[in-house]
Scaffold this motif. Structure first.
Motif, short mmCIF file in Angstrom:
data_model
loop_
_atom_site.label_atom_id
_atom_site.label_comp_id
_atom_site.label_asym_id
_atom_site.label_seq_id
_atom_site.Cartn_x
_atom_site.Cartn_y
_atom_site.Cartn_z
N UNK A 122 -6.58 23.33 19.63
CA UNK A 122 -6.70 21.93 20.08
C UNK A 122 -6.31 21.80 21.55
N UNK A 123 -5.35 22.60 21.97
CA UNK A 123 -4.81 22.50 23.33
C UNK A 123 -5.49 23.43 24.32
N UNK A 124 -5.84 24.65 23.87
CA UNK A 124 -6.26 25.69 24.82
C UNK A 124 -7.70 26.15 24.68
N UNK A 125 -8.49 25.54 23.79
CA UNK A 125 -9.84 26.09 23.59
C UNK A 125 -10.64 26.02 24.90
N UNK A 126 -11.40 27.10 25.18
CA UNK A 126 -12.05 27.22 26.49
C UNK A 126 -13.25 26.30 26.69
N UNK A 127 -13.67 25.58 25.67
CA UNK A 127 -14.86 24.74 25.78
C UNK A 127 -14.54 23.36 26.36
N UNK A 128 -13.24 23.03 26.43
CA UNK A 128 -12.84 21.77 27.05
C UNK A 128 -13.01 20.55 26.18
N UNK A 129 -13.63 20.69 25.01
CA UNK A 129 -13.84 19.56 24.10
C UNK A 129 -13.01 19.82 22.85
N UNK A 130 -11.94 19.06 22.61
CA UNK A 130 -11.12 19.30 21.42
C UNK A 130 -11.87 18.88 20.16
N UNK A 131 -11.61 19.54 19.06
CA UNK A 131 -12.23 19.13 17.80
C UNK A 131 -11.68 17.78 17.34
N UNK A 132 -12.44 17.11 16.50
CA UNK A 132 -11.98 15.82 15.97
C UNK A 132 -10.73 16.00 15.13
N UNK A 133 -9.83 15.05 15.21
CA UNK A 133 -8.59 15.10 14.43
C UNK A 133 -8.36 13.76 13.75
N UNK A 134 -7.38 13.74 12.88
CA UNK A 134 -6.94 12.49 12.26
C UNK A 134 -5.43 12.55 12.09
N UNK A 135 -4.82 11.41 11.98
CA UNK A 135 -3.37 11.35 11.79
C UNK A 135 -2.99 10.00 11.20
N UNK A 136 -1.87 10.00 10.49
CA UNK A 136 -1.28 8.74 10.01
C UNK A 136 -0.40 8.17 11.10
N UNK A 137 -0.57 6.87 11.38
CA UNK A 137 0.21 6.20 12.41
C UNK A 137 0.83 4.91 11.87
N UNK A 138 1.92 4.49 12.50
CA UNK A 138 2.56 3.21 12.20
C UNK A 138 2.32 2.24 13.34
N UNK A 139 1.99 1.01 12.99
CA UNK A 139 1.85 -0.03 14.00
C UNK A 139 2.33 -1.35 13.40
N UNK A 140 3.44 -1.85 13.93
CA UNK A 140 4.02 -3.11 13.44
C UNK A 140 4.22 -3.08 11.93
N UNK A 141 4.77 -1.98 11.44
CA UNK A 141 5.06 -1.85 10.02
C UNK A 141 3.87 -1.52 9.16
N UNK A 142 2.71 -1.37 9.76
CA UNK A 142 1.50 -1.05 9.00
C UNK A 142 1.17 0.42 9.16
N UNK A 143 1.02 1.12 8.02
CA UNK A 143 0.64 2.54 8.02
C UNK A 143 -0.86 2.64 7.89
N UNK A 144 -1.48 3.35 8.83
CA UNK A 144 -2.95 3.49 8.78
C UNK A 144 -3.35 4.86 9.28
#
Length: 382
Positions: free
Chosen positions: A360-382
């Motif tokens: 994700x950080x060092x791949x030589x093509x310069x385009x990172x692969x798609x990712x997903x993550x759980x995040x909190x925003x104002x008490x809402x988990x999404x």
């Protein structure tokens, strides 16, 4: 030793409580297995071997760091630790074996620590993604569980033929489950006899989405047990059932369309053939019946595999083996080029499970692969 069962029981209880598919069902399954194991301790070996390739439900739970196999092995260890092991003689590991295991432990631990630190936050992302440092533990746990089960396996060796039979039964049960799912998958999607469509099975291995060859690896390792089961005691029922299983398993491996899997399949059968030849020569049990049974078994499997190998899709894959090898060699060179340019990374590597986040950080093509993550925003988990 019994005190070691306490953290295992606590860990299973916490895992069951948080289980996404329902704590009640998970608790009932764990409790039922524990009770069976308590009454019949010898069941652990065939149970683990049978359920190991079948119990990963990550496609439904979303859990990657922790899965149902962890529950299985933790309960197995806890139940056996709470029961005194019978004193039935001594089986000791050689000094060379102990040194080899010790060096392997040191290697895995060093790699795991390199991958684990700095430690990522332990949140929802730790359980279902490959980009946190906890992915190091996900990779480590396979070796760790095998190491933890080693004393039980050494104990099993004392039972001689009975232990061998339990091992074979467990492998055959697991193989049957994987093959059944593979046949269902083929029937539902491209069709059992459609070998031109570019569809490759995943069977019971949700990890296939990350590009690993898990299905063909398991099949290549397990298929010889079907042949072994037939030839060591070739009664009519074994010949019929074993030949059906071997044929269906060979078909399942063929429709992975994995060229390396085919080589592994051939290699495993070659090793099996040499082992059986040595066995029959030593015990003088080779008969014309064994020759006939062998021809029937392999002839039937060949009839199932040849149509797959000669179909257009597989022929197109075989035709580009040279260019594909060059592409893979390029991938390996790129991976080596992503290693940090410092002495400890060059000497020890980047750590277990670190490749996804390094790419994700060092791949030589310069385009990172798609990712997903759980995040909190104002008490809402999404």
């Amino acid at each position: 030793m019994q005190l070691l069962s306490i953290p295992l029981v606590v860990a299973v209880a916490v895992g069951v409580y948080l289980y996404p598919l329902g704590a009640v069902w998970a608790a009932l399954g764990v409790l039922a297995y524990a009770l069976v194991l308590w009454r019949y301790p010898q069941v652990w070996l065939p149970a683990v071997l049978a359920l190991l390739p079948l119990l990963n439900l990550a496609s439904w739970t979303g859990w990657i760091l922790l899965d149902e196999v962890d529950f299985l092995i933790a309960v197995t260890l806890a139940a056996r630790l709470l029961q005194p092991l019978p004193d039935s003689g001594s089986v000791r590991l050689s000094i060379g074996t102990k040194w080899a295991i010790g060096l392997l432990i040191i290697s895995f631990l060093c790699s795991a620590l390199l991958g684990l630190f700095p430690v990522s936050p332990f949140d929802y992302n730790a359980l279902n993604g490959y980009h946190s440092s906890f992915n190091s533990l996900r990779v480590l746990k396979g070796f760790a569980w095998a190491l933890a089960l080693l004393p039980l396996l050494v104990e099993e060796i004392k039972h001689g033929v009975a232990a061998e039979q339990r091992f074979v039964v467990g492998m055959l049960a697991g193989l049957s489950g994987v093959v059944a799912v593979a046949l269902w998958e083929r029937a539902v999607f491209p069709g059992l006899l459609d070998f031109a469509t570019q569809y490759r099975i995943t069977s019971t291995s949700p990890e296939m989405h990350s590009g690993g060859g898990y299905v063909e690896t398991y099949l290549a390792a397990a298929i010889p047990f079907a042949v072994l089961w037939i030839l060591l005691k070739p009664g009519f029922a074994r010949i019929v059932v074993g030949t059906m299983l071997f044929t269906c398993a060979s078909y399942a491996l063929a429709v992975t369309f994995a060229r390396a899997g085919y080589l592994a399949y051939a290699g495993s059968l070659l090793v099996l053939g040499l082992a059986l030849f040595i066995h029959w020569k030593r015990h003088r049990v080779w008969t014309p019946r064994h020759v006939v049974v062998t021809l029937i078994v392999f002839g039937t499997a060949l009839a199932a595999v040849v149509p797959v190998l000669t179909a257009s899709y597989m022929q197109s894959r075989l035709a580009v083996m040279g260019p594909d090898l060059a592409i893979r060699t390029g991938h390996w060179a790129e991976a080596a080029g992503m290693i940090d340019d410092d002495w400890h990374s060059r000497l020890f590597g980047m750590g277990l499970g670190s490749f996804p986040r390094i790419y994700l950080r060092n791949n030589p093509h310069g385009v990172p692969p798609a990712t997903y993550a759980y995040l909190h925003e104002e008490g809402n988990l999404f």
